[in-house]
Design an enzyme around this catalytic site. Structure first.
Site, PDB file in Angstrom:
ATOM      1  N   GLY A 192       0.982  -1.140   0.095  1.00 28.79           N
ATOM      2  CA  GLY A 192      -0.010  -0.139   0.072  1.00 28.79           C
ATOM      3  C   GLY A 192       0.947   1.326   0.021  1.00 28.79           C
ATOM      4  O   GLY A 192       2.139   1.160   0.274  1.00 28.79           O
ATOM      5  N   CYS A 193       0.274   2.529  -0.179  1.00 34.52           N
ATOM      6  CA  CYS A 193       1.260   3.737  -0.440  1.00 34.52           C
ATOM      7  C   CYS A 193       1.536   4.136   1.104  1.00 34.52           C
ATOM      8  O   CYS A 193       2.623   4.512   1.038  1.00 34.52           O
ATOM      9  CB  CYS A 193       0.111   4.601  -1.214  1.00 34.52           C
ATOM     10  SG  CYS A 193      -1.501   4.966  -0.352  1.00 34.52           S
TER      11      CYS A 193
END
Lengths: 345, 345, 345, 345
Positions: D148-149
């Protein structure tokens, strides 16, 4: 009618003060000074005020200022202190929107502001104009140190739990995000649209002037010495501060209903709004208004308390709070001229 | 006190209308309807209104609406027309902020709005609520068609020179730039932050609904049939319309003092501000206010006249103009509740 | 490898030129000068270039510059002209990204740029570096006047119809909207985030330097003297120009298939993209790329032609076009180092 | 050439993956699927890709996907897991840019993602694609869970000090600010320009899916159980994550040179850039690039460590990291196709 003068009205704090004062029913705006713009109509520099103010900027003139009941200084740091003694001696009440009188300790002030204080003897007399803390002293004050924008948002978020001794004062963290108007209207590459837009950054992590101001305020209510890590950030927006506040709940604080604690603490406060449990305040929900909105979270019931506190940095963080202080000083209803719904969207 | 109801208050026009009405001294806000949000507090959907409005959204209810003195419709196009007959018959005055009654010609309306009109017999009766054009008719109107945002900015910019027959009505160009709030609060990919931000585009070049609305208005004052090329653009800002208006000066118009012409034409108008010669109005100079600011240029003294006209699309382009119309209809001072300095920065 | 020097690399045009050159396979970046930043690493001023450029800014040094094959000037107007003679005499080819050599007529240049030209004898020799117009001359040029950002977008939009004599050259209108990077990286109040953000304005309506530049270019292809009304606007975005171009179709032009005309005219051009009929180009669709996208509209089949032309002002409007010129001058594939998809969103 | 397919290319992650792959020298883009846009040209939906990709979106087709060497899924959560088994059995390597395989513990995954996992037996096999942690496992992986970011920015900031046991793992705080592209391209009121613009807010304070993902990663290197308070914020920008990370230095960590520790830890990493002491990274300094920039601060030498970590959420936080993983999997230089200077301004 309160006869009002403004020293230094060409910055964002100044034009915001004008926006509020020109429709304030108890104020007669008498003069507004600016060395650089003397002789120019205020509404020429700020066309948004066309039809609201007919004044020209004037050169600072002692006699004219001393003929006022109340003077606001919306100048860079280090200017107001040169006017204070003279105005006070002439019986003029004085609200400094800059930082000259915010720090009680002269050495600390001189360290952070990098200059000698010209009237340190007034530091004690100055009242720190955070009404939610010092309303009674403000009532009789001659000299008000209007709080900084970050300190307003941060102190209002920490006050209730420090007063209740519910969190550890030594390990506070304030991660704050500010719109670019907080940096003022000065010409600087760092504040250009193309430098600030579509980007985020922290700044001043090594140390920021607002840290000692917050600590001074919180130390008055905390049971132990306050330790605060403060990290300000610049966000690509015009107005608004979002302070995200972290503290460690003390063992005796676990199990406490923090939502109720905040609601009770700020009950009756006209400009602090505790949001329902589970809320996430947006800075735009206070855009143009003097309100501070607060939400309280205890993620997964753990021992980290997260308080979210938002203000409009130019209103509750500057000009609006100054007007609120004026209202208190002159026995007006505290919300006079400030009962304005935020501009959304 | 005018007892006011609002149909459909969940869009940007609705919340802006609320922002203005909750501090209007002559208004008692009676109800606000929304099918989708019925039962929810208005201030839950719009926390900016906490402390200003205690109402819940309610399902549209004929009896309750008919108990009002005045009803505003802040609904999508095609909704208000279903309420109009009933309300008027019950003696309720009605201001539609959408487009249902803006176009006098039913065929034209049905062409541009893609639906059948449910009460075409009211089209004649409806007064087009641009006070600078139709103030007298508004006074006695039962049904007001509140103008579109682009048409307000464009007509106010062209009116003086068409009335004076100074430019060629057949070759008008309106290059208009709007903030994203003009597209409404509906969920649509095209209006996402990441689609609109940091970009510009034109849209609807082949044809836009506001074109016939503008032509209808200008045809009333022009000496010849109006021909208008209208190109709207979406700008990465929240509020504001900047209309850049081009027209060809007629031979008899050459040499005319257009600055004086505009100043004289709008003398005494509370919400049209003709800027000094050489000015370039910014949309932010009217942010949150009901004012239209106009500047007139004749580049190099040639035969192309350039008029710059800016408004806040949600205020003078929608909710503020609706309140202005209400003030006129009820004999109040036209600026009641609208004497608000713009928010700048 | 082309040995390249850059004079004045601290502005937005300079950093953009660096972004393109540091990954250009045919270039060896030899030096970059800046009086104010001499001795500082380029990547310290522009951390985005960390890992891409190890150079320090150096003081302008004639010998070092003359050791280059090609020098770019990314300086304010009026600087490059002082280097041109020396560099050309030393056999160094020179591309000026500023305006010093754009206008052939010395008097006109001196009028608009407010200074005396130091080497007017070079004005004739300079090739106006718009490859879509002057590709052959660019090939052999020693001195390139890289076009302005507005002139690039505007000329590319008007060229096809003027060459075909399809519209009236005397009544052209260019309504152009630019991002704030067009105003440069200088410290100026007008370009602050809080001045530009969330607002639109026109500027320079009375006259703008890019107007004579556009006219000079279009006059070369038009059948009659070009008359152009040019109104630039500042939009709250970082990059991008959106030019909305209006012209009157000549009687002989009515009925023409303008879509086909544009497609044919730009067939084979690597950096001009004619969009399908009915399109509305967004500036973000060219963000970071050297492409100009164009759409053509004839609203309701009338006699007003509307051309929409978008570029990234820092790429096709400045640094990218300069690199394109370099590629042509050195016989490289014209797209070398420029085959970059735009950054979207 | 690696024959590549993409499942679901209509979101921001998808278009970013396309931007990178269309200029990647080792990739042949074979197909891109979208149920909703099947039959439409990719470059019609994303005009920025005109000239770079000729493909149409196609309906998901097993045979075509199985003919690829490598498939990327850029779909909403819960889609990729339905393709994984089939593709792996057919010998196709698979990189999921969504969250389906990020969490090893099925119960935890199903709790946070609110659905049943369709192939929990693959969770163990999936390699968490953070190259700075798992480069060797990525080399041979058939199935990659692309991080994920937020987790990318946060883990890269905490890794060095947890590996060195220099801070207390139980009291970590991650205050992260993300641009709006992190919320995707879906039509939602909350992501409209007028909702996000000119405002800041926290969200998900009670709990966010990325919290367990970060803890899972950090638990692998920490000496004690990781306790993390994670507060994400939405900032009015398009791209970028700014993670501000707070931890308590252990007694044995006091006196340590954290700058040196970070520089040594990331020495040789192509996409982690430790800035000089005292720096404040801006998100725009990585706009469009795969780099994570990190700065380390120990305010006033106290026991709170502040790490600033910025990435472009769509590149190092999504598509760029996926390409980096692909490069590793196929033995290419890790920077192939990713050596792109950030776009600034």
């Amino acid at each position: 009618m309160i006869k009002v003068g403004i020293i230094g009205g060409t910055g964002y704090t100044g034009v915001e003060l004008l926006r509020l004062l020109v429709v304030h029913p108890g104020v007669e705006l008498s003069l507004i000074t600016s060395r650089s713009e003397a002789g120019r109509r205020v509404s020429e520099l700020f066309p948004s005020l066309r039809g609201f103010v007919e004044l020209e900027f004037s050169s600072p003139d002692d006699a004219a200022l001393k003929a006022c009941d109340l003077v606001f200084a919306a100048t860079p740091n280090g200017v107001a202190m040169h006017y204070a003694r003279g105005l006070l001696d002439a019986g003029v009440r004085f609200i400094d929107l800059a930082a000259d009188f915010r720090i009680k300790d002269r050495i600390t002030w001189e360290h952070w502001y990098g200059m000698e204080h010209s009237c340190p003897e007034l530091l004690d007399q100055a009242v720190y104009g955070l009404p939610e803390m010092n309303r009674r002293q403000i009532l009789d004050a001659q000299l008000i140190a209007n709080p900084g924008c970050y300190p307003t948002a941060i102190q209002l978020g920490f006050l209730p739990v420090l007063v209740q001794d519910a969190v550890d004062p030594a390990t506070l963290i304030a991660d704050a995000k500010s719109g670019a108007s907080g940096a003022g209207r000065g010409a600087a590459v760092a504040n250009l649209f193309c430098e600030v837009g579509d980007s985020m950054k922290a700044y001043g992590v090594a140390g920021h002037r607002h840290q000692p101001e917050v600590c001074q305020g919180l130390d008055q209510v905390a049971t132990e010495k306050v330790g605060l890590t403060f990290v300000p950030h610049l966000a690509p927006m015009i107005r608004g501060i979002h302070a995200t506040l972290y503290s460690r709940v003390k063992p005796q604080g676990m199990g406490q209903d923090f939502q109720a604690l905040f609601e009770k603490y700020y009950q009756g406060e006209p400009f602090v709004d505790v949001l329902p449990a589970g809320s996430h305040p947006e800075t735009r929900s206070v855009r143009g208004s003097n309100t501070c909105r607060i939400a309280v979270h205890q993620p997964e019931g753990g021992d980290t308390l997260v308080v979210l506190s938002v203000i409009d940095n130019l209103v509750k963080g500057a000009a609006g709070q100054a007007v609120q202080n004026m209202n208190i000083m002159y026995g007006l209803d505290e919300t006079t001229g400030l009962h304005l719904p935020p501009l959304l969207p």
